[in-house]
Scaffold this motif. Structure first.
Motif, PDB file in Angstrom:
ATOM      1  N   PHE A 157      -8.547   2.491   1.781  1.00 56.87           N
ATOM      2  CA  PHE A 157      -7.290   1.789   2.034  1.00 56.87           C
ATOM      3  C   PHE A 157      -6.792   1.094   0.769  1.00 56.87           C
ATOM      4  N   ILE A 158      -7.719   0.434   0.060  1.00 57.34           N
ATOM      5  CA  ILE A 158      -7.291  -0.284  -1.159  1.00 57.34           C
ATOM      6  C   ILE A 158      -6.674   0.707  -2.136  1.00 57.34           C
ATOM      7  N   ASN A 159      -7.313   1.854  -2.248  1.00 57.83           N
ATOM      8  CA  ASN A 159      -6.810   2.874  -3.173  1.00 57.83           C
ATOM      9  C   ASN A 159      -5.451   3.397  -2.728  1.00 57.83           C
ATOM     10  N   ALA A 160      -5.348   3.694  -1.428  1.00 64.77           N
ATOM     11  CA  ALA A 160      -4.089   4.224  -0.900  1.00 64.77           C
ATOM     12  C   ALA A 160      -2.964   3.206  -1.075  1.00 64.77           C
ATOM     13  N   LEU A 161      -3.283   1.918  -0.871  1.00 57.43           N
ATOM     14  CA  LEU A 161      -2.254   0.884  -1.010  1.00 57.43           C
ATOM     15  C   LEU A 161      -1.877   0.705  -2.480  1.00 57.43           C
ATOM     16  N   LYS A 162      -2.890   0.751  -3.343  1.00 57.14           N
ATOM     17  CA  LYS A 162      -2.643   0.566  -4.774  1.00 57.14           C
ATOM     18  C   LYS A 162      -1.681   1.633  -5.301  1.00 57.14           C
TER      19      LYS A 162
ATOM     20  N   LYS B  32      -6.137  -9.710   6.136  1.00 51.54           N
ATOM     21  CA  LYS B  32      -5.039  -8.812   6.533  1.00 51.54           C
ATOM     22  C   LYS B  32      -5.422  -7.349   6.309  1.00 51.54           C
ATOM     23  N   LEU B  33      -6.300  -7.135   5.339  1.00 50.09           N
ATOM     24  CA  LEU B  33      -6.757  -5.751   5.113  1.00 50.09           C
ATOM     25  C   LEU B  33      -7.577  -5.282   6.313  1.00 50.09           C
TER      26      LEU B  33
ATOM     27  N   GLU C 218       2.918   3.391   4.922  1.00 53.06           N
ATOM     28  CA  GLU C 218       3.350   2.365   3.975  1.00 53.06           C
ATOM     29  C   GLU C 218       4.093   1.244   4.704  1.00 53.06           C
ATOM     30  N   LEU C 219       4.950   1.612   5.649  1.00 55.22           N
ATOM     31  CA  LEU C 219       5.689   0.595   6.404  1.00 55.22           C
ATOM     32  C   LEU C 219       4.738  -0.245   7.247  1.00 55.22           C
ATOM     33  N   LEU C 220       3.763   0.430   7.850  1.00 55.42           N
ATOM     34  CA  LEU C 220       2.790  -0.302   8.665  1.00 55.42           C
ATOM     35  C   LEU C 220       2.038  -1.320   7.794  1.00 55.42           C
TER      36      LEU C 220
END
Ligand SMILES: CC(=O)SCCNC(=O)CCNC(=O)[C@H](O)C(C)(C)COP(=O)(O)OP(=O)(O)OC[C@H]1O[C@@H](n2cnc3c(N)ncnc32)[C@H](O)[C@@H]1OP(=O)(O)O
Ligand SMILES: CC(=O)C(=O)O
Length: 538
Positions: free
Chosen positions: A344-349, A361-362, A387-389
């Protein structure tokens, strides 16, 4: 150490044309031969002049600049002289640099399929090669069923190969026509052929994929001494296909066991165009690229497993056998219920969203994604909705508008001419910055009507979505029966060519569509404010 040259022979336009469902026009053949020529293949076999009008027209001109342009056809028929054989005449007249003859090398085929004597077949091979050479062309001979023929009657199979070689064929190609031979057998038989005096520098391999080993068989033949490989783009070809040249080019160039001993004629800089070549060919065939294709598939460097993503973040080499960019592909760490925090951190980054590993929140986002995926959402294919979520959960999204209600009607009625007509009408009520907006639209179907109504009046944001286009709409029913859950995936695009995917899930197809449609619009508004779409733009 000097490396030995492996010659790559592409038969996409000939054996590839024997693929069920593939039918090239002359224009297709022109486009594909220039792609192959530009990429650097040594030989481009264009088809069988004389066999059909397309191939005859294609061979009315030489179609390659660097690659040798090859015409394919059978050896002269028994019982007539080379000069009286119309099939051979068509081959000689074709505007090619070389002719690749297909010749029987299994005595059983000579008896059953040709109905001539073994000696007559050898004579056909010899005289066909001589006729090609006399006309100034290079000759090659595809020894059809060589491996099966060798197992049944080694002396005769070898006699066919030797006859071709001694008549002056530049390449004697050993074919696994039925595709059932195993790598160990290929290696042993090729070594035996070379031991009888036909040098590996004159031998080629033509493998079919009926046991899923055409690439392995081609490499086994190279290890045993063959220096030409025949294959096709993406492995198309008769039945299960031919050896996949895309895979072979990558392995020969990137795997040290080969690259330290061999080189191909393909400029190393071209290798990063391999994924494009493979996908461009699929586009031409009007089919979706195989996601799991080695090296070039969209999933070739993708992971949705948390443990893998965690290690990939530390060092990509942990889960990659070669760097994806060497073949023009890229790494993809997907979001799914298989993912842990690193995923998730990677995808968000990658989307420009920074969140700390210990941020509660993560954890919330991860649990929402996992819960939603359990109910039918699939974020792997819906980047924009993910991304919106994430923005919603982390509190980083403006509230552009709220939906008060929507209503869709489908009515079947008679039109003024008495013909039956089904009409869909949608009404959407929104709140845009405190302003109440109501839009009504008719559409071809209920989803179309809803989409038109939703985008008809977005108040102060209306001008911003003028270039938003819905490019694709996919519906998947997730379980059977009348209470089925429906998942809708929508692909959108806009004026700068960016594409994004949104998802909606509901027991009601209209509701699922509405979720995906609103996500698409909100994503577009975020993108306009440079708050979204980083990954899509990469
Ligand atoms: C393993 C491979 O992939 S080989 C390539 C296979 N590809 C194709 O066949 C596609 C193109 N072929 C065609 O369009 C047609 O077969 C043509 C135009 C070449 C020939 O058509 P026809 O003359 O009508 O022959 P037909 O297709 O019915 O049969 C093939 C004939 O070629 C003969 N033949 C087959 N291979 C060879 C060979 N290597 N050398 C000499 N004759 C051969 C067969 O004995 C048969 O002869 P017959 O007509 O006396 O029975
Ligand atoms: C020549 C050929 O295509 C084969 O033997 O498979």
């Amino acid at each position: 150490m000097t490396r030995e040259r492996i010659h790559l022979f592409d038969t996409t336009l000939r054996d590839g044309q024997q693929t069920p469902g593939v039918d090239f026009s002359v224009e297709d053949k022109i486009a594909i031969s220039s792609m192959l020529d530009a990429f650097g293949f040594d030989y481009v076999e264009g088809g069988y002049p004389g066999a059909n009008p397309t191939d005859t027209a294609f061979f009315s001109e030489k179609r390659t600049e660097k690659a040798a342009f090859v015409a394919f056809g059978m050896t002269k028929r028994a019982g007539i002289s080379a000069s009286n054989d119309p099939g051979l005449a068509a081959l000689l007249q074709a505007k090619s640099d070389a002719i690749c003859f297909v010749a029987k090398s299994w005595d059983y085929h000579v008896r059953v399929a040709l109905g001539c004597t073994n000696e007559e077949n050898l004579q056909s091979i010899r005289e066909s090669v001589e006729a090609a050479r006399a006309s100034g062309k290079k000759a090659m001979v595809d020894c059809e069923h060589f491996f099966d023929g060798y197992k049944a009657n080694p002396d005769y199979a070898l006699a066919c190969a030797r006859t071709a070689y001694e008549a002056g064929a530049r390449w004697v190609v050993l074919c696994d026509t039925n595709g059932g031979t195993q790598p160990a057998e290929i290696r042993r038989i090729v070594e035996t052929v070379i031991a009888t005096g036909i040098p590996g520098s004159s031998l080629g391999i033509h493998a079919h994929d009926d046991t899923g080993q055409a690439v392995a068989n081609s490499l086994a033949a190279v290890e045993a001494g063959c220096r030409q490989i025949q294959g096709t783009l993406n492995g198309i070809g008769e039945r299960c296909g031919n050896a996949n040249l895309v895979t072979l080019v990558a392995s020969l160039s990137l795997k040290e066991v080969y690259s330290c001993r061999f080189e191909t004629g393909i400029d190393p800089e071209r290798l990063s165009g391999l994924t494009d070549l493979s996908h461009a060919f699929d586009e031409l065939l009007n089919r979706s690229p195989n996601h799991q294709a080695p090296y070039v598939g969209a999933s070739a460097f993708a992971t949705k497993a948390g443990i893998h993503a965690s290690a990939l973040l530390k060092d990509p080499k942990t889960y990659e056998h070669v760097p994806p960019e060497t073949v023009g592909n890229f790494r993809k760490v997907m979001i799914s219920d298989q993912g842990g925090k690193s995923n998730f951190i990677n995808a968000l980054k990658r989307r420009g969203i920074v969140v700390q590993k210990d941020d509660p929140k993560l954890d919330l986002l991860i649990s929402i994604v996992k819960e939603r995926e359990a109910t039918g959402y699939a974020y792997e294919g819906a980047d924009a909705s993910f991304e919106l979520l994430a923005h919603r959960t982390l509190g980083t999204i403006p509230e552009f508008f709220t939906v008060d209600s929507f209503r869709v009607m489908v009515e079947r009625r008679f039109d003024a001419n008495g013909r039956i007509k089904t009409v869909s009408e949608a009404v959407v009520k929104l709140d845009v910055d405190g302003e109440r907006v109501m839009s009504v639209a008719e559409g071809d179907g209920p989803v179309n009507a809803l989409d038109l109504a939703l985008r008809k009046d977005l108040g102060k944001y209306q001008a911003e979505i003028a270039d938003l286009v819905l490019a694709d709409f996919k519906v998947r029913i997730l379980n059977g029966g009348t209470a089925a859950i429906t998942r809708v995936l929508i692909e959108s695009t806009d004026g700068d060519g960016t594409r994004w995917w949104t998802v909606g899930v509901s027991e009601n197809i209209i509701d699922a569509s509405f979720q995906a449609l609103t996500d698409s619009i909100i994503y577009k508004l975020m993108k306009n404010r440079h708050m979204a779409g980083r990954m899509a733009a990469e």
